[in-house]
Design a protein around this motif. Structure first.
Motif, PDB file in Angstrom:
ATOM      1  N   SER A 131      35.009  29.474  37.826  1.00 11.37           N
ATOM      2  CA  SER A 131      35.611  29.399  38.854  1.00 11.37           C
ATOM      3  C   SER A 131      34.638  28.872  39.983  1.00 11.37           C
ATOM      4  O   SER A 131      33.465  29.220  39.618  1.00 11.37           O
ATOM      5  N   TYR A 132      35.010  28.230  40.900  1.00 12.86           N
ATOM      6  CA  TYR A 132      34.256  27.560  41.742  1.00 12.86           C
ATOM      7  C   TYR A 132      34.644  27.212  43.044  1.00 12.86           C
ATOM      8  O   TYR A 132      35.815  27.337  43.297  1.00 12.86           O
ATOM      9  N   TYR A 133      33.671  27.240  44.140  1.00 14.37           N
ATOM     10  CA  TYR A 133      34.156  26.587  45.483  1.00 14.37           C
ATOM     11  C   TYR A 133      33.104  26.003  46.000  1.00 14.37           C
ATOM     12  O   TYR A 133      31.607  26.091  45.399  1.00 14.37           O
ATOM     13  N   MET A 134      33.299  25.273  47.164  1.00 14.03           N
ATOM     14  CA  MET A 134      31.991  24.451  47.492  1.00 14.03           C
ATOM     15  C   MET A 134      32.062  24.886  49.050  1.00 14.03           C
ATOM     16  O   MET A 134      33.165  24.592  49.855  1.00 14.03           O
ATOM     17  N   TYR A 140      29.332  26.695  44.385  1.00 18.71           N
ATOM     18  CA  TYR A 140      29.055  27.941  44.111  1.00 18.71           C
ATOM     19  C   TYR A 140      30.079  28.389  43.049  1.00 18.71           C
ATOM     20  O   TYR A 140      31.084  28.015  43.122  1.00 18.71           O
ATOM     21  N   VAL A 141      29.572  28.957  42.013  1.00 17.85           N
ATOM     22  CA  VAL A 141      30.141  28.945  40.801  1.00 17.85           C
ATOM     23  C   VAL A 141      30.332  30.908  40.422  1.00 17.85           C
ATOM     24  O   VAL A 141      29.139  31.374  40.435  1.00 17.85           O
ATOM     25  N   ARG A 142      31.406  30.996  39.743  1.00 14.47           N
ATOM     26  CA  ARG A 142      31.642  32.407  39.021  1.00 14.47           C
ATOM     27  C   ARG A 142      31.709  31.980  37.534  1.00 14.47           C
ATOM     28  O   ARG A 142      32.758  31.627  37.080  1.00 14.47           O
ATOM     29  N   PRO A 143      30.748  32.471  36.847  1.00 14.20           N
ATOM     30  CA  PRO A 143      30.810  31.994  35.378  1.00 14.20           C
ATOM     31  C   PRO A 143      31.798  32.953  34.801  1.00 14.20           C
ATOM     32  O   PRO A 143      32.258  33.973  35.224  1.00 14.20           O
ATOM     33  N   TYR A 144      32.571  32.264  33.594  1.00 13.59           N
ATOM     34  CA  TYR A 144      33.731  32.946  33.089  1.00 13.59           C
ATOM     35  C   TYR A 144      33.293  34.206  32.503  1.00 13.59           C
ATOM     36  O   TYR A 144      32.009  34.471  31.912  1.00 13.59           O
ATOM     37  N   GLY A 186      39.721  24.566  33.471  1.00 15.63           N
ATOM     38  CA  GLY A 186      40.374  24.938  32.026  1.00 15.63           C
ATOM     39  C   GLY A 186      39.842  24.713  30.999  1.00 15.63           C
ATOM     40  O   GLY A 186      38.410  24.313  31.062  1.00 15.63           O
ATOM     41  N   GLU A 187      40.329  24.818  29.960  1.00 18.96           N
ATOM     42  CA  GLU A 187      39.731  24.602  28.478  1.00 18.96           C
ATOM     43  C   GLU A 187      39.146  23.267  28.293  1.00 18.96           C
ATOM     44  O   GLU A 187      39.703  22.259  28.474  1.00 18.96           O
ATOM     45  N   LEU A 209      36.047  16.995  34.797  1.00 20.71           N
ATOM     46  CA  LEU A 209      35.836  15.989  33.711  1.00 20.71           C
ATOM     47  C   LEU A 209      36.199  16.544  32.567  1.00 20.71           C
ATOM     48  O   LEU A 209      35.862  17.702  31.950  1.00 20.71           O
ATOM     49  N   ASP A 210      37.022  15.847  31.544  1.00 22.49           N
ATOM     50  CA  ASP A 210      37.518  16.396  30.380  1.00 22.49           C
ATOM     51  C   ASP A 210      36.314  15.806  29.274  1.00 22.49           C
ATOM     52  O   ASP A 210      35.482  15.002  29.467  1.00 22.49           O
TER      53      ASP A 210
END
Length: 231
Positions: A131-134, A140-144, A186-187, A209-210
């Protein structure tokens, strides 16, 4: 009048033709080997803009390993054009040959004036499931599987810096926004950013980005020689 030995010596002609054939086959084999190596093992790319200038020099040449398609946070990746268009196979073959002889500088088909119509180098800052926000151009990232958000720099395995600058009021529409609402990848999705956070385009514009868009990981810069570096 003295005759040329090639006019009457069948063995000489046969031997000469064999030598020519071997030489041609050797040249073709070398070209095929180098072409396969540079396209599937290690290939050079030419960077002609400043979107990644904090990490990749403008007018620099770097090397990409195409089979490294599972990057970590902070890695540089080479991504395919993002406008959704694809070349037919014969144009792709011509592009491959031209890139081979020009160190990836020239490809007659497929390049457009649109920024999304060209391959580019971007930095991976969030991985599938994150999850992320800027805020203020910093992600800023919350790792899975974790509970807390951390800055992109705290989570990156590589040290890097970004270019953030003010622009005149009348240029408000320039580049990408420095604020993003919280979202979750997503995955097989990656969030990539340019090091120039104001004047460049990246996942803020074209979205996550896929994995299939990743052509490989950038591992080192070899030119300019005084700026050689490993990533």
């Amino acid at each position: 009048m003295r005759q040329n030995v090639g006019d009457y010596s069948y063995e000489y002609k046969k031997r000469r033709q064999s030598q020519i054939t071997r030489f041609v086959m050797l040249c073709l084999s070398i070209f095929l080997f180098l072409s396969l190596f540079l396209n599937f093992i290690l290939f050079p790319i030419y960077t002609n803009n400043s979107s990644m200038e904090k990490g990749v020099s403008r007018n620099g040449i770097s090397f990409v390993i195409p089979f490294l398609k599972h990057p970590e946070r902070g890695d540089l990746v080479y991504i395919s054009r993002m406008d959704g268009e694809k070349n037919p196979w014969y144009k792709g073959a011509v592009n491959t040959v031209c890139r081979f002889f020009t160190l990836q500088k020239a490809a007659p088909f497929g390049s457009t004036s649109r920024m999304t119509g060209k391959p580019s180098v971007r930095r991976v800052v969030a991985l599938p499931g994150d999850s992320y926000y800027m805020k203020d151009y910093i992600l800023y990232v919350r790792p899975y599987g974790q509970n807390h958000f951390l800055s992109e720099f705290e989570l990156s395995r590589n040290e890097y810096s970004v270019n953030i600058y003010s622009v005149p009021v009348q240029w408000d529409s320039m580049g990408c926004d420095g604020v993003l609402k919280a979202n979750t990848l997503g995955e097989n999705e990656y969030f990539v950013l340019a090091d120039d956070r104001v004047g460049s385009i990246d996942s803020r514009l074209y979205g996550p980005l896929d994995k299939d868009r990743i052509e490989g990981r950038v591992i080192m810069q070899v030119f300019p020689f005084n700026e050689m570096r490993l990533y």
